[in-house]
Design a protein around this motif. Structure first.
Motif, PDB file in Angstrom:
ATOM      1  N   PRO A   1       8.270   5.833 -75.807  1.00  0.00           N
ATOM      2  CA  PRO A   1       7.945   5.430 -74.437  1.00  0.00           C
ATOM      3  C   PRO A   1       8.898   5.996 -73.386  1.00  0.00           C
ATOM      4  O   PRO A   1       8.453   6.473 -72.338  1.00  0.00           O
ATOM      5  N   ILE A   2      10.208   5.972 -73.642  1.00  0.00           N
ATOM      6  CA  ILE A   2      11.156   6.489 -72.653  1.00  0.00           C
ATOM      7  C   ILE A   2      11.041   8.010 -72.536  1.00  0.00           C
ATOM      8  O   ILE A   2      11.076   8.570 -71.431  1.00  0.00           O
ATOM      9  N   GLY A   3      10.907   8.685 -73.654  1.00  0.00           N
ATOM     10  CA  GLY A   3      10.733  10.128 -73.604  1.00  0.00           C
ATOM     11  C   GLY A   3       9.485  10.520 -72.824  1.00  0.00           C
ATOM     12  O   GLY A   3       9.496  11.492 -72.048  1.00  0.00           O
ATOM     13  N   LEU A   4       8.423   9.759 -72.992  1.00  0.00           N
ATOM     14  CA  LEU A   4       7.166  10.075 -72.306  1.00  0.00           C
ATOM     15  C   LEU A   4       7.261   9.811 -70.804  1.00  0.00           C
ATOM     16  O   LEU A   4       6.727  10.585 -70.003  1.00  0.00           O
TER      17      LEU A   4
ATOM     18  N   PRO B   1      16.484  25.538 -71.979  1.00  0.00           N
ATOM     19  CA  PRO B   1      16.372  24.451 -71.002  1.00  0.00           C
ATOM     20  C   PRO B   1      17.598  24.319 -70.105  1.00  0.00           C
ATOM     21  O   PRO B   1      18.737  24.430 -70.565  1.00  0.00           O
ATOM     22  N   ASP B   2      17.343  24.108 -68.816  1.00  0.00           N
ATOM     23  CA  ASP B   2      18.428  23.816 -67.862  1.00  0.00           C
ATOM     24  C   ASP B   2      18.955  22.401 -68.072  1.00  0.00           C
ATOM     25  O   ASP B   2      20.132  22.129 -67.887  1.00  0.00           O
ATOM     26  N   VAL B   3      18.037  21.507 -68.427  1.00  0.00           N
ATOM     27  CA  VAL B   3      18.361  20.090 -68.586  1.00  0.00           C
ATOM     28  C   VAL B   3      17.774  19.598 -69.905  1.00  0.00           C
ATOM     29  O   VAL B   3      16.610  19.868 -70.209  1.00  0.00           O
ATOM     30  N   THR B   4      18.591  18.900 -70.673  1.00  0.00           N
ATOM     31  CA  THR B   4      18.090  18.240 -71.881  1.00  0.00           C
ATOM     32  C   THR B   4      18.289  16.741 -71.718  1.00  0.00           C
ATOM     33  O   THR B   4      19.386  16.273 -71.409  1.00  0.00           O
ATOM     34  N   ILE B   5      17.198  16.003 -71.940  1.00  0.00           N
ATOM     35  CA  ILE B   5      17.235  14.540 -71.855  1.00  0.00           C
ATOM     36  C   ILE B   5      17.034  13.998 -73.258  1.00  0.00           C
ATOM     37  O   ILE B   5      15.936  14.092 -73.813  1.00  0.00           O
ATOM     38  N   GLU B   6      18.110  13.468 -73.843  1.00  0.00           N
ATOM     39  CA  GLU B   6      18.062  13.004 -75.233  1.00  0.00           C
ATOM     40  C   GLU B   6      17.656  11.530 -75.239  1.00  0.00           C
ATOM     41  O   GLU B   6      18.388  10.663 -74.792  1.00  0.00           O
ATOM     42  N   CYS B   7      16.462  11.256 -75.783  1.00  0.00           N
ATOM     43  CA  CYS B   7      15.905   9.907 -75.743  1.00  0.00           C
ATOM     44  C   CYS B   7      15.777   9.257 -77.114  1.00  0.00           C
ATOM     45  O   CYS B   7      15.402   8.087 -77.197  1.00  0.00           O
TER      46      CYS B   7
ATOM     47  N   PRO C   1      23.740  27.782 -71.201  1.00  0.00           N
ATOM     48  CA  PRO C   1      25.082  27.665 -70.622  1.00  0.00           C
ATOM     49  C   PRO C   1      25.013  27.182 -69.171  1.00  0.00           C
ATOM     50  O   PRO C   1      24.168  27.630 -68.393  1.00  0.00           O
ATOM     51  N   GLY C   2      25.904  26.245 -68.836  1.00  0.00           N
ATOM     52  CA  GLY C   2      25.918  25.705 -67.482  1.00  0.00           C
ATOM     53  C   GLY C   2      24.915  24.581 -67.262  1.00  0.00           C
ATOM     54  O   GLY C   2      24.822  24.057 -66.146  1.00  0.00           O
ATOM     55  N   GLY C   3      24.188  24.205 -68.322  1.00  0.00           N
ATOM     56  CA  GLY C   3      23.162  23.180 -68.179  1.00  0.00           C
ATOM     57  C   GLY C   3      23.706  21.764 -68.320  1.00  0.00           C
ATOM     58  O   GLY C   3      24.909  21.548 -68.508  1.00  0.00           O
ATOM     59  N   ASN C   4      22.801  20.808 -68.228  1.00  0.00           N
ATOM     60  CA  ASN C   4      23.151  19.391 -68.325  1.00  0.00           C
ATOM     61  C   ASN C   4      22.460  18.739 -69.516  1.00  0.00           C
ATOM     62  O   ASN C   4      21.280  19.016 -69.781  1.00  0.00           O
ATOM     63  N   ILE C   5      23.173  17.863 -70.197  1.00  0.00           N
ATOM     64  CA  ILE C   5      22.585  17.016 -71.225  1.00  0.00           C
ATOM     65  C   ILE C   5      22.750  15.576 -70.778  1.00  0.00           C
ATOM     66  O   ILE C   5      23.852  15.143 -70.414  1.00  0.00           O
ATOM     67  N   VAL C   6      21.662  14.820 -70.796  1.00  0.00           N
ATOM     68  CA  VAL C   6      21.682  13.418 -70.404  1.00  0.00           C
ATOM     69  C   VAL C   6      21.369  12.582 -71.640  1.00  0.00           C
ATOM     70  O   VAL C   6      20.348  12.794 -72.299  1.00  0.00           O
ATOM     71  N   THR C   7      22.261  11.655 -71.963  1.00  0.00           N
ATOM     72  CA  THR C   7      22.077  10.828 -73.159  1.00  0.00           C
ATOM     73  C   THR C   7      21.470   9.490 -72.759  1.00  0.00           C
ATOM     74  O   THR C   7      22.117   8.662 -72.140  1.00  0.00           O
ATOM     75  N   VAL C   8      20.212   9.302 -73.137  1.00  0.00           N
ATOM     76  CA  VAL C   8      19.472   8.089 -72.790  1.00  0.00           C
ATOM     77  C   VAL C   8      19.306   7.183 -74.015  1.00  0.00           C
ATOM     78  O   VAL C   8      19.487   5.978 -73.940  1.00  0.00           O
ATOM     79  N   GLY C   9      18.953   7.784 -75.157  1.00  0.00           N
ATOM     80  CA  GLY C   9      18.723   7.019 -76.372  1.00  0.00           C
ATOM     81  C   GLY C   9      20.005   6.384 -76.892  1.00  0.00           C
ATOM     82  O   GLY C   9      21.096   6.940 -76.732  1.00  0.00           O
TER      83      GLY C   9
ATOM     84  N   GLY D   1      26.183  10.367 -69.409  1.00  0.00           N
ATOM     85  CA  GLY D   1      25.599   9.135 -69.895  1.00  0.00           C
ATOM     86  C   GLY D   1      24.615   8.551 -68.897  1.00  0.00           C
ATOM     87  O   GLY D   1      24.621   8.883 -67.706  1.00  0.00           O
ATOM     88  N   VAL D   2      23.753   7.686 -69.415  1.00  0.00           N
ATOM     89  CA  VAL D   2      22.807   6.947 -68.570  1.00  0.00           C
ATOM     90  C   VAL D   2      22.871   5.480 -68.970  1.00  0.00           C
ATOM     91  O   VAL D   2      22.763   5.147 -70.156  1.00  0.00           O
ATOM     92  N   PHE D   3      23.053   4.601 -67.991  1.00  0.00           N
ATOM     93  CA  PHE D   3      23.036   3.172 -68.246  1.00  0.00           C
ATOM     94  C   PHE D   3      22.038   2.530 -67.298  1.00  0.00           C
ATOM     95  O   PHE D   3      22.303   2.394 -66.094  1.00  0.00           O
ATOM     96  N   ARG D   4      20.893   2.219 -67.830  1.00  0.00           N
ATOM     97  CA  ARG D   4      19.815   1.592 -67.063  1.00  0.00           C
ATOM     98  C   ARG D   4      19.410   2.459 -65.876  1.00  0.00           C
ATOM     99  O   ARG D   4      18.962   3.579 -66.050  1.00  0.00           O
TER     100      ARG D   4
END
Length: 379
Positions: free
Chosen positions: A209-212, A270-276, A292-300, A322-325
């Motif tokens: 659900p969050i990934g979608l 990918p410029d941005v990776t969202i790990e869910c 290189p130079g991209g962002n990784i966001v840790t959601v899961g 990191g992501v918190f809520r």
């Protein structure tokens, strides 16, 4: 009023448990509630309990609850008695993805009226700490967040909440859509943290659900291309229908080889990776796959300690965030839905009445019948 409680294994029904509502009025155990092996101190009992209808304080509204979505954190509390660093130690009402109809207002409330349908932002900050004053109230150390121990949630028939954290729904936005503003707000915050913008190329790890909703939000924010991974083909099929440009089955255990598979499928980095997903191997693959130079966001949320190829991330100046809520995201989430820019309705796969909450949680946990988002109808 009926509430759904989870009761820790060490709770003694014959005695008194400080702060609990289990002995307030009668309650009836629902569903099959056997002792779970290997879960000492965790949930063994669900109770559907008749409790007193709460009355709104000066700045609150009383809500007749309509729709409550089951989040992954709810399932964690139900199955393990904890989610990350938050541990259930006394009976707690679950639920935080919610909407309802205003049934009474506190004496100081002027922005809402009886009959208004609202989405509920479930976190109540202190408003006075440095984080709140800086506008990052999601980091408030005194935050009272629904269904986060020891704070009760909103999976009940009546509930009171601060009026300023209730967002009125337009006539054409359903209460179910209102409940899904909560996970959508997570996606808005995640995409902002990753700096998703017009022309971005985005990798999303995990098609739950969050990934979608991250997929829907990234597209709405202007992402040119989105690739999404998952271990289940059924979820990848849903992602494709929702607009994913590329889908990749996560069937390789070696993180670097998995990253190579992702990059080969895209022919771009990918410029941005969202790990869910919260899987350690998925975060490791994210480091290898991101440009290189991209962002990784840790959601899961996965293991508390994860081994990360930090030298690879550092040498290629990949920022891991990191992501918190979420913070200040509900207005944007509501605007996305109300304008038609984002359609969350296809995510709702199952609906259950409040009295069948155990079945609803079993469905959300197992993913039976291609479950994505399970909604409990409270009234």
């Amino acid at each position: 009023m009926w509430d759904i409680f989870e009761i820790p294994e060490h709770f003694d029904e014959s005695g008194t448990f400080s702060g609990t509502l289990v002995h307030r009025g009668q309650h009836t155990v629902i569903g099959d509630c056997p002792r779970k092996s290997g879960t000492s101190g965790h949930l063994t009992l669900w109770a559907l309990e008749n409790t007193t209808i709460p009355q709104p304080a000066k700045h609150e509204v009383q809500l007749r609850m309509k729709a409550v979505g089951i989040c992954g954190s709810d399932v964690h509390y139900w199955e393990h008695g904890q989610c990350g660093r938050f541990v259930v130690t006394s009976p707690m009402i679950l639920g935080h993805e919610a909407s309802g109809i205003v049934s009474a207002v506190g004496e100081a409330v002027t922005t809402l009226a009886v009959g208004d349908r609202v989405a509920i932002e479930p976190g109540i900050p202190c408003y006075f700490c440095s984080f709140c004053k800086e506008g990052r109230y999601n980091l408030c150390v005194d935050m009272k967040f629904n269904a986060t121990p020891p704070v009760d949630g909103s999976l009940r028939q009546f509930y009171c909440h601060p009026a300023n954290l209730c967002f009125k729904l337009p006539d054409h936005v359903s209460c179910e859509e209102g409940a899904l503003l909560e996970p959508l707000a997570v996606a808005v915050h995640s995409c902002r943290r990753g700096n998703v913008q017009l022309g971005s190329r985005v990798l999303i790890c995990g098609a739950g659900p969050i990934g979608l909703v991250c997929l829907l939000t990234a597209k709405a924010m202007g992402a040119e291309k989105v690739v999404i991974t998952d271990i289940l083909n059924s979820r990848l099929e849903v992602a494709k229908k929702l607009g994913a440009d590329v889908t990749v089955l996560a069937d390789i255990k070696d993180p670097q080889r998995m990253a190579e598979k992702i990059n080969a499928a895209c022919s771009w980095l990918p410029d941005v990776t969202i790990e869910c997903s919260g899987a350690a191997s998925s975060l490791q693959s994210a480091v290898f796959a991101t440009r290189p130079g991209g962002n990784i966001v840790t959601v899961g949320r996965g293991p508390r300690n994860v081994e990360v190829p930090i030298a690879d991330a550092s040498s290629r100046e990949i920022d891991i965030k990191g992501v918190f809520r979420y913070v200040n995201c509900y207005p944007t989430a509501l605007q996305m839905v109300a304008s038609g820019l984002v359609d969350v309705k296809p995510l709702i796969s199952h609906r259950f009445p409040l009295t069948e909450s155990v079945k609803a949680f079993e469905t959300a946990k197992s993913g039976a019948d291609s479950a994505i988002k399970v909604i409990i109808e409270c009234g």
